[in-house]
Design a protein around this motif. Structure first.
Motif, PDB file in Angstrom:
ATOM      1  N   LYS A   1       0.846  -1.191   0.000  1.00 28.78           N
ATOM      2  CA  LYS A   1       0.000   0.000   0.000  1.00 28.78           C
ATOM      3  C   LYS A   1       0.888   1.250   0.000  1.00 28.78           C
ATOM      4  CE  LYS A   1      -4.273   0.840   2.203  1.00 28.78           C
ATOM      5  NZ  LYS A   1      -5.052   0.782   3.436  1.00 28.78           N
ATOM      6  N   CYS A   2       0.628   2.170  -0.894  1.00 30.15           N
ATOM      7  CA  CYS A   2       1.410   3.406  -0.937  1.00 30.15           C
ATOM      8  C   CYS A   2       1.043   4.268   0.275  1.00 30.15           C
ATOM      9  CB  CYS A   2       1.150   4.180  -2.228  1.00 30.15           C
ATOM     10  SG  CYS A   2       1.934   5.808  -2.215  1.00 30.15           S
ATOM     11  N   PRO A   3       2.034   4.645   1.106  1.00 31.28           N
ATOM     12  CA  PRO A   3       1.718   5.420   2.307  1.00 31.28           C
ATOM     13  C   PRO A   3       1.259   6.835   1.961  1.00 31.28           C
ATOM     14  CG  PRO A   3       4.084   5.177   2.057  1.00 31.28           C
ATOM     15  CD  PRO A   3       3.457   4.362   0.963  1.00 31.28           C
ATOM     16  N   ASN A   4       1.512   7.269   0.756  1.00 32.91           N
ATOM     17  CA  ASN A   4       1.142   8.624   0.375  1.00 32.91           C
ATOM     18  C   ASN A   4      -0.273   8.695  -0.203  1.00 32.91           C
ATOM     19  OD1 ASN A   4       1.716  11.432  -0.047  1.00 32.91           O
ATOM     20  ND2 ASN A   4       1.928  10.966  -2.229  1.00 32.91           N
ATOM     21  N   CYS A   5      -0.580   7.873  -1.226  1.00 38.20           N
ATOM     22  CA  CYS A   5      -1.893   7.982  -1.871  1.00 38.20           C
ATOM     23  C   CYS A   5      -2.805   6.817  -1.523  1.00 38.20           C
ATOM     24  CB  CYS A   5      -1.745   8.120  -3.381  1.00 38.20           C
ATOM     25  SG  CYS A   5      -1.215   6.602  -4.198  1.00 38.20           S
ATOM     26  N   ARG A   6      -2.314   5.850  -0.725  1.00 39.68           N
ATOM     27  CA  ARG A   6      -3.119   4.721  -0.262  1.00 39.68           C
ATOM     28  C   ARG A   6      -3.460   3.727  -1.363  1.00 39.68           C
ATOM     29  NH1 ARG A   6      -2.580   4.538   4.788  1.00 39.68           N
ATOM     30  NH2 ARG A   6      -1.951   6.591   5.488  1.00 39.68           N
TER      31      ARG A   6
ATOM     32  N   VAL B   1       8.845   3.022  -6.892  1.00 43.25           N
ATOM     33  CA  VAL B   1       8.171   4.330  -6.933  1.00 43.25           C
ATOM     34  C   VAL B   1       6.705   4.069  -7.230  1.00 43.25           C
ATOM     35  CG1 VAL B   1       7.991   6.547  -8.143  1.00 43.25           C
ATOM     36  CG2 VAL B   1      10.239   5.515  -7.756  1.00 43.25           C
ATOM     37  N   CYS B   2       5.816   4.725  -6.502  1.00 46.37           N
ATOM     38  CA  CYS B   2       4.380   4.543  -6.723  1.00 46.37           C
ATOM     39  C   CYS B   2       4.010   5.089  -8.110  1.00 46.37           C
ATOM     40  CB  CYS B   2       3.572   5.256  -5.644  1.00 46.37           C
ATOM     41  SG  CYS B   2       1.808   5.304  -5.989  1.00 46.37           S
ATOM     42  N   PRO B   3       3.447   4.236  -8.982  1.00 42.21           N
ATOM     43  CA  PRO B   3       3.127   4.702 -10.333  1.00 42.21           C
ATOM     44  C   PRO B   3       2.011   5.745 -10.343  1.00 42.21           C
ATOM     45  CG  PRO B   3       2.484   2.394 -10.038  1.00 42.21           C
ATOM     46  CD  PRO B   3       3.124   2.838  -8.764  1.00 42.21           C
ATOM     47  N   ARG B   4       1.224   5.745  -9.267  1.00 40.69           N
ATOM     48  CA  ARG B   4       0.098   6.675  -9.255  1.00 40.69           C
ATOM     49  C   ARG B   4       0.516   8.079  -8.814  1.00 40.69           C
ATOM     50  NH1 ARG B   4      -4.863   6.631  -5.329  1.00 40.69           N
ATOM     51  NH2 ARG B   4      -6.179   8.176  -6.356  1.00 40.69           N
ATOM     52  N   CYS B   5       1.239   8.172  -7.660  1.00 39.80           N
ATOM     53  CA  CYS B   5       1.534   9.509  -7.116  1.00 39.80           C
ATOM     54  C   CYS B   5       3.019   9.859  -7.150  1.00 39.80           C
ATOM     55  CB  CYS B   5       1.012   9.626  -5.692  1.00 39.80           C
ATOM     56  SG  CYS B   5       1.980   8.686  -4.506  1.00 39.80           S
ATOM     57  N   GLY B   6       3.855   8.911  -7.544  1.00 41.29           N
ATOM     58  CA  GLY B   6       5.287   9.204  -7.615  1.00 41.29           C
ATOM     59  C   GLY B   6       6.022   9.110  -6.285  1.00 41.29           C
ATOM     60  N   HIS B   7       5.349   8.591  -5.251  1.00 40.68           N
ATOM     61  CA  HIS B   7       6.021   8.450  -3.954  1.00 40.68           C
ATOM     62  C   HIS B   7       7.233   7.526  -4.085  1.00 40.68           C
ATOM     63  CE1 HIS B   7       6.604   7.914   0.342  1.00 40.68           C
ATOM     64  NE2 HIS B   7       6.613   6.614   0.144  1.00 40.68           N
ATOM     65  N   HIS B   8       8.371   8.014  -3.617  1.00 42.97           N
ATOM     66  CA  HIS B   8       9.592   7.206  -3.644  1.00 42.97           C
ATOM     67  C   HIS B   8       9.716   6.419  -2.343  1.00 42.97           C
ATOM     68  CE1 HIS B   8      10.530   9.474  -7.178  1.00 42.97           C
ATOM     69  NE2 HIS B   8      11.791   9.100  -7.236  1.00 42.97           N
TER      70      HIS B   8
END
Ligand SMILES: [Zn+2]
Lengths: 328, 301
Positions: free
Chosen positions: B39-44, B58-65
């Motif tokens: 689960k991406c901690p930034n965009c969930r 890297v999260c493909p949705r929000c770019g969270h590294h």
């Protein structure tokens, strides 16, 4: 001067009785006069005894004592001439760091240090001794001046740390500290640092890369304040006294760990009991150490300074298993 | 004690973002079986493990590294098979015989070593990027929050000395909450030791590139991380001297959301560039080429 630290309670009681008798002045009877002398002797003995056996946490209280001499007190008591230099020539003048050109026994030096402030007005003005980026940069400017004119640099360390404000971040407190750490090892003039009260974290280290580090007997020097360490490792800042014990922050601890060169003894009952006596002892230690450092050729001085830091660290080695580690 | 003798420094000063108080992304990722999904901690967003790994974490949705281990970082940056580890035999000791909350530092080290498979928070060595050699040190946040004790300080110093000896550029990848409390002042002094070594490197005309990743704070940020000839950061990383919560506590006010991030330090002139992870290797190669050719043309010219 009152005895207001918790562990000084027995001293406060003796002091109260002494003052009661002293108030009688000429009306003192002979036996009372003898009693007074005995009480005064007891006070001195008890003070010696208590201050000779301070716990680390008690030393923290002494190092932070509100009557403890600060940088400006020492400058007044030690120097026979002094010209304060202000401003970093970039943004402002940080009153948390004060210093300038001074004369000690007729010899010109640069002297600078943290100023915590005595009353609320002064404390506010100098940010309780919490360094801003401008303080680091002002110090660096003075150190470069010192280098140009072959004057030794003396720094007094007395801070809980660098200032953690938004503007400090915006103006690069990290960069300012880091730059001092990079320049001081290569500064072509002797550097002598003295921890006079609290040495806290990067805000202290930025003024403490030196050929020798001396500590007053009850000064402390630490990677983080006991409160900060307690809130992280004990999850509760109320455990500050535990953290103070565990972190080995006193002058004897650090001498044993090889991180400082010398402990400067304080007057009976701590530096705050007798500013003049403390300043005289400190002045003698400064002169003695400077004389030794100035005898060294510059390349030797710099190499010794480099090695002083290069060799700090406690680690062990373990045989590496074949195939592990490299070339994964 | 009268409290006027107590400076008004917040309790968590310098260390409000200390590793031991920062939730570890690695732990939450590991909680899911076999990294099938993260689960991406930034965009969930729920990310499929394989896609996420292929996307350099890297999260493909929000770019969270997401944070990388030292091993993953080596794989990302270096030419395959070129990494040779330095000072791999160094292990931490417990010089203060430190005990907190009835756990000894020695026992904690053993726990952390078992959990992470690492001996310490730094991996040092040499390698190549697009054929150009460099010495490097990489901090691994999984090991006590990347905190810097004696071993970390020594390994980083040895990487710098290797760069000095072979006259090859030095790269330090930071990921650290700062100095390690359990080694007391020995940890703080590592800042001075590494910075002194960097001063020698600088004098010798050997370039040093500092890469800041999430998080880079405290004593690490206030020493070598800020001393690069070039300073790069990954997007969205926590970067600063004090943690945002400490700053907020000290200022007695809510601060903008991007306080002490990569974007914040770029805007305030503290770093040269924010580089997306997919461009990192190419960017480092470019810098190495520029430095490499500068030396040569000076000789020829
Ligand atoms: Zn996301």
């Amino acid at each position: 001067m009152a005895y207001d630290l918790e562990f000084e309670r027995p001293l406060a009681e003796l002091d109260k009785r002494i003052q009661g008798l002293q108030r009688k002045g000429d009306r003192l009877k002979a036996d009372e006069r003898a009693q007074l002398r005995s009480l005064e002797q007891q006070l001195e003995e008890r003070t010696r005894q208590i201050y000779g056996n301070l716990t680390r946490w008690q030393r923290v209280q002494v190092a932070r004592h509100r009557d403890r001499p600060y940088t400006n007190d020492y400058i007044k008591l030690i120097c026979d001439d002094y010209f304060e230099m202000r401003g970093d020539r970039r943004y402002g003048d940080d009153r948390a760091i004060q210093g300038g050109m001074a004369s000690i026994d007729g010899k010109t030096v640069f002297i600078l240090g943290h100023q915590k402030g005595r009353d609320l007005k002064e404390k506010t003005e100098c940010s309780f001794g919490l360094t801003h980026p401008e303080g680091c940069r002002k110090a660096l400017r003075m150190m470069r001046e010192a280098e140009r004119f072959h004057m030794p640099v003396i720094t007094f360390i007395d801070t809980q740390g660098a200032s953690p404000g938004l503007e400090d971040e915006q103006r690069g407190i990290s960069q300012a500290i880091a730059e001092n750490l990079e320049v001081m090892p290569r500064l072509h003039t002797p550097i002598l640092s003295i921890v006079i009260g609290e040495g806290g974290s990067g805000g202290a280290l930025a003024f403490g890369v030196a050929d020798r580090i001396l500590m007053l007997e009850n000064a402390i020097y630490m990677v983080a304040s006991p409160e900060a360490a307690a809130s992280i490792l004990w999850r509760d800042s109320a455990f500050a006294s535990h953290a103070a014990e565990a972190m080995r922050i006193t002058a004897p601890d650090l001498l044993e760990l090889g991180l400082i060169e010398q402990i400067i003894p304080e007057p009976v009952g701590g530096a705050h009991r007798n500013h003049l006596e403390m300043a005289e002892t400190l002045k003698a230690a400064i002169l003695e150490n400077l004389a030794e450092l100035e005898r060294l050729p510059m390349d030797v001085l710099l190499e010794k300074r480099y090695q002083r830091y290069r060799n700090i660290g406690a680690f062990a080695t373990e045989p590496v298993k074949a195939g592990s580690g490299s070339n994964r | 004690m009268k409290d006027e003798s107590q400076p008004a420094l917040p309790v968590n000063s310098q260390n409000g973002n200390h590793p031991e108080t920062i939730p570890s992304v690695a732990v939450s990722a590991r909680a899911l079986p076999d990294n099938l999904a993260v689960k991406c901690p930034n965009c969930r967003e729920l990310l499929v493990g394989k896609d996420w790994e292929k996307n350099n974490h890297v999260c493909p949705r929000c770019g969270h590294h997401f944070r990388l281990s030292a091993e993953q970082r080596i794989e990302l940056l270096l030419d395959e098979g070129t990494f040779e580890e330095l000072a791999a035999d160094l292990i931490p000791t417990d010089p203060l015989e430190f005990v907190s909350r009835s756990q000894s530092y020695r026992a904690k080290l053993e726990d952390e070593q078992a959990k992470s498979g690492l001996k310490e928070s730094v991996v040092a060595g040499t390698g190549k990027i697009e054929g150009l050699p460099l010495a490097l040190a990489i901090m691994d946040f999984r090991f006590i929050g990347g905190s810097m004790g004696s071993v970390a300080g020594e390994k980083i110093t040895r990487a710098i000395e290797k760069g000095l000896e072979d006259h090859i550029p030095v790269l330090i990848v930071s990921a650290s909450g700062g100095a390690r409390m359990q080694e007391g002042l020995l940890s703080l002094m590592q800042m001075a030791k590494i910075s002194a070594a960097l001063a020698r490197l600088s004098e010798a005309g050997v370039p040093y590139i500092s890469l800041l990743t999430d998080p880079t704070t405290g004593g690490v940020m206030a020493s070598f991380a800020s001393l690069g000839d070039v300073i790069l950061a990954e997007p969205g990383a926590l970067i600063g001297f004090s943690g945002p919560r400490v700053v907020e506590q000290f200022m007695h006010q809510r601060l903008p959301k991007d306080t002490n991030t990569s974007e914040f330090v770029l805007a305030h002139g503290m770093i040269d560039a924010i580089v997306h992870r997919r461009m990192l290797r190419a960017t480092l190669a470019k810098l190495l080429r520029l430095y490499h050719n500068a030396g040569r043309s000076a000789v020829i010219g």
